[in-house]
Design a protein around this motif. Structure first.
Motif, PDB file in Angstrom:
ATOM      1  N   LYS A 227     -34.394 -98.265  48.709  1.00 42.53           N
ATOM      2  CA  LYS A 227     -34.298 -96.799  48.749  1.00 42.53           C
ATOM      3  C   LYS A 227     -35.039 -96.249  49.970  1.00 42.53           C
ATOM      4  N   ALA A 228     -36.197 -96.813  50.251  1.00 42.64           N
ATOM      5  CA  ALA A 228     -36.988 -96.345  51.393  1.00 42.64           C
ATOM      6  C   ALA A 228     -36.269 -96.614  52.712  1.00 42.64           C
ATOM      7  N   ILE A 229     -35.681 -97.802  52.841  1.00 39.31           N
ATOM      8  CA  ILE A 229     -34.944 -98.137  54.067  1.00 39.31           C
ATOM      9  C   ILE A 229     -33.752 -97.204  54.232  1.00 39.31           C
ATOM     10  N   ALA A 230     -33.034 -96.966  53.134  1.00 38.67           N
ATOM     11  CA  ALA A 230     -31.863 -96.090  53.198  1.00 38.67           C
ATOM     12  C   ALA A 230     -32.262 -94.667  53.575  1.00 38.67           C
ATOM     13  N   ALA A 231     -33.383 -94.198  53.031  1.00 35.02           N
ATOM     14  CA  ALA A 231     -33.846 -92.845  53.353  1.00 35.02           C
ATOM     15  C   ALA A 231     -34.113 -92.709  54.843  1.00 35.02           C
ATOM     16  N   SER A 232     -34.762 -93.719  55.418  1.00 30.88           N
ATOM     17  CA  SER A 232     -35.061 -93.703  56.849  1.00 30.88           C
ATOM     18  C   SER A 232     -33.783 -93.702  57.682  1.00 30.88           C
ATOM     19  N   PHE A 253     -28.015 -97.125  46.886  1.00 30.08           N
ATOM     20  CA  PHE A 253     -27.143 -96.215  46.132  1.00 30.08           C
ATOM     21  C   PHE A 253     -27.931 -95.018  45.607  1.00 30.08           C
ATOM     22  N   ALA A 254     -29.130 -95.277  45.086  1.00 32.30           N
ATOM     23  CA  ALA A 254     -29.953 -94.197  44.534  1.00 32.30           C
ATOM     24  C   ALA A 254     -30.270 -93.142  45.580  1.00 32.30           C
ATOM     25  N   GLN A 255     -30.590 -93.593  46.810  1.00 29.31           N
ATOM     26  CA  GLN A 255     -30.922 -92.640  47.871  1.00 29.31           C
ATOM     27  C   GLN A 255     -29.701 -91.816  48.277  1.00 29.31           C
ATOM     28  N   ALA A 256     -28.556 -92.470  48.408  1.00 24.85           N
ATOM     29  CA  ALA A 256     -27.337 -91.744  48.777  1.00 24.85           C
ATOM     30  C   ALA A 256     -26.999 -90.697  47.724  1.00 24.85           C
ATOM     31  N   LYS A 257     -27.180 -91.038  46.464  1.00 29.79           N
ATOM     32  CA  LYS A 257     -26.876 -90.088  45.387  1.00 29.79           C
ATOM     33  C   LYS A 257     -27.886 -88.946  45.357  1.00 29.79           C
ATOM     34  N   ASP A 258     -29.138 -89.241  45.656  1.00 32.03           N
ATOM     35  CA  ASP A 258     -30.147 -88.177  45.730  1.00 32.03           C
ATOM     36  C   ASP A 258     -29.781 -87.161  46.810  1.00 32.03           C
ATOM     37  N   ILE A 259     -29.365 -87.672  47.964  1.00 30.68           N
ATOM     38  CA  ILE A 259     -28.975 -86.786  49.067  1.00 30.68           C
ATOM     39  C   ILE A 259     -27.770 -85.935  48.667  1.00 30.68           C
ATOM     40  N   LYS A 260     -26.814 -86.579  48.026  1.00 26.62           N
ATOM     41  CA  LYS A 260     -25.602 -85.868  47.602  1.00 26.62           C
ATOM     42  C   LYS A 260     -25.918 -84.835  46.526  1.00 26.62           C
ATOM     43  N   ASN A 261     -26.877 -85.128  45.676  1.00 26.38           N
ATOM     44  CA  ASN A 261     -27.289 -84.176  44.650  1.00 26.38           C
ATOM     45  C   ASN A 261     -27.875 -82.918  45.265  1.00 26.38           C
ATOM     46  N   ASN A 262     -28.699 -83.116  46.264  1.00 27.91           N
ATOM     47  CA  ASN A 262     -29.361 -81.988  46.926  1.00 27.91           C
ATOM     48  C   ASN A 262     -28.424 -81.212  47.849  1.00 27.91           C
ATOM     49  N   ASP A 263     -27.441 -81.919  48.391  1.00 29.74           N
ATOM     50  CA  ASP A 263     -26.491 -81.281  49.308  1.00 29.74           C
ATOM     51  C   ASP A 263     -25.094 -81.863  49.073  1.00 29.74           C
ATOM     52  N   PRO A 264     -24.316 -81.247  48.199  1.00 27.23           N
ATOM     53  CA  PRO A 264     -22.978 -81.760  47.863  1.00 27.23           C
ATOM     54  C   PRO A 264     -22.063 -81.948  49.066  1.00 27.23           C
ATOM     55  N   ASP A 265     -22.359 -81.248  50.168  1.00 26.43           N
ATOM     56  CA  ASP A 265     -21.507 -81.369  51.352  1.00 26.43           C
ATOM     57  C   ASP A 265     -21.947 -82.485  52.299  1.00 26.43           C
TER      58      ASP A 265
END
Length: 374
Positions: A227-232, A253-265
């Motif tokens: 998750k940390a690597i993906a966030a970076s 996957f968790a990081q990508a979904k977090d980003i999508k949750n915060n910004d659906p676009d």
């Protein structure tokens, strides 16, 4: 008096004859079980016409049997095999989960002691342990996935991961809007370099100007690190990440979904590995899984198990599964993201690989040579 004695002797003879006859009948009744009195039922108890006394087991690496990737795919193959041939789970087929490298030999030896006919080591990390235990137990058959062991009682199961990785690299390049894509590996090794090399070659084949960020987590079971690597990577502008990291990829996957949750676009995508990881990308009505490089470990494990059960165990052989025999494929489940246009181009490159027009690199040296041709 003599008459009475004669009658007595005749009576005794009749009694002896009766007893002997009864014993003979009892022996004959025992023989009807089919094994000199052994009551074990050897008749077919399965739909497939196979006997049920064959048993098979597997030892996971530290990613665990529910890693949603490599180990899970292997276990699904054993489950399908067991169900098809009427084996009882945890008796006819089972798994042993490894929490650390030290568990590999312990788990293998325990399964040997439990008299399993075929035992798999899932992943190249188990190669040394399988090699040692197989040498110590020549009457037991073993399978090693993603490595090669030169022993008559070991079947070596390998895949052409670089081919599938090349194709998802093509898909990543076509999907990227930022011109930056990423690769997250588990443990830096010759095996994972096959994934990385193929992927980078596929990306560059579409557009040599695309940047490919690469980072290894040094683990196949560290979701937090993934998750940390993906966030970076996502923060640096990467919009597509391909992971070859087992359970570590769950963090991607968790990081990508977090980003999508915060910004659906937000345009962030993950490319799964080993099995179709479409479900891992689900978030509400959308999905961040672009595609997956499907490595049919389940098919390979089931196939070798069937051969062993039928007396044709491929001991001492190196089995390699690739695009040509459907051992490697690219998932097209997410039709909204993995569009028809992308699928068409990926199929064109697949045909080039099958025809030998293009050869996907599997090492850094081969990758460098390939990139010079672009």
């Amino acid at each position: 008096m003599k008459k009475n004695r004669l009658l007595l002797i005749l009576g005794l003879l009749l009694a002896v004859t009766f007893v002997l006859g009864a014993c003979g009948t009892a022996d004959e009744e025992e023989d009807t079980t089919g094994n000199n009195g052994d009551n074990t039922n050897t008749e077919d108890a399965t739909d497939g016409g196979e006997e049920t006394d064959f048993s098979v087991a597997m030892v996971t690496d530290t990613g665990g049997v529910d890693d949603k990737s490599f180990n899970q795919s292997s276990w699904e193959g054993l489950q399908e095999f067991g169900e098809e041939y009427g084996l009882v789970e945890m008796e006819g087929y089972t798994y042993a989960q490894s929490e650390s490298d030290a568990d590999y030999s312990t788990n293998l030896n325990r399964l040997v002691q439990q008299d399993y006919d075929l035992i798999y080591g899932i992943g190249y990390l188990l190669a040394d342990a399988v090699s040692t235990v197989a040498e110590q137990n020549p009457d037991t058959n073993f399978g090693i996935v993603d490595s090669v062991i030169d022993a008559d009682n070991v079947a070596s199961i390998t895949f052409k991961e670089h081919q599938g990785s090349f194709l998802v690299g093509v898909a990543a390049a076509l999907k990227s809007e930022s011109g930056k894509v990423g690769f997250v590996g588990g443990v830096d090794s010759d095996l994972i370099k096959k994934f990385e090399s193929g992927y980078r070659a596929g990306v560059k084949s579409v557009d040599p100007s695309i940047e490919v960020s690469v980072q290894y987590a040094a683990s196949f079971g560290d979701a937090a690190k993934g998750k940390a690597i993906a966030a970076s990577m996502y923060n640096s502008g990467v919009d597509v990440i391909y992971h070859a990291s087992g359970a570590t990829g769950n963090g991607v996957f968790a990081q990508a979904k977090d980003i999508k949750n915060n910004d659906p676009d937000a345009s962030v995508w993950v490319i799964g590995v080993d099995r179709n990881q479409y479900e891992e990308g689900a978030i509400g009505d959308t999905n961040v899984t672009l595609t997956s490089m499907v490595k049919r470990v389940d098919v390979a494990v089931k196939s070798v198990s069937e051969q062993a059960m039928n007396g044709n165990f491929p001991g001492g052989e190196i089995l390699e599964f690739g695009l040509a025999d459907n051992g490697i494929s690219v998932a097209d489940t997410n039709e909204e993201a993995y569009t028809e246009d992308i699928a068409t181009v990926v199929e064109e490159w697949k045909q080039k690989l099958l025809d030998g027009e293009v050869e996907a690199p599997s090492t850094e040296e081969e990758l460098e040579a390939y990139l010079e041709t672009l």
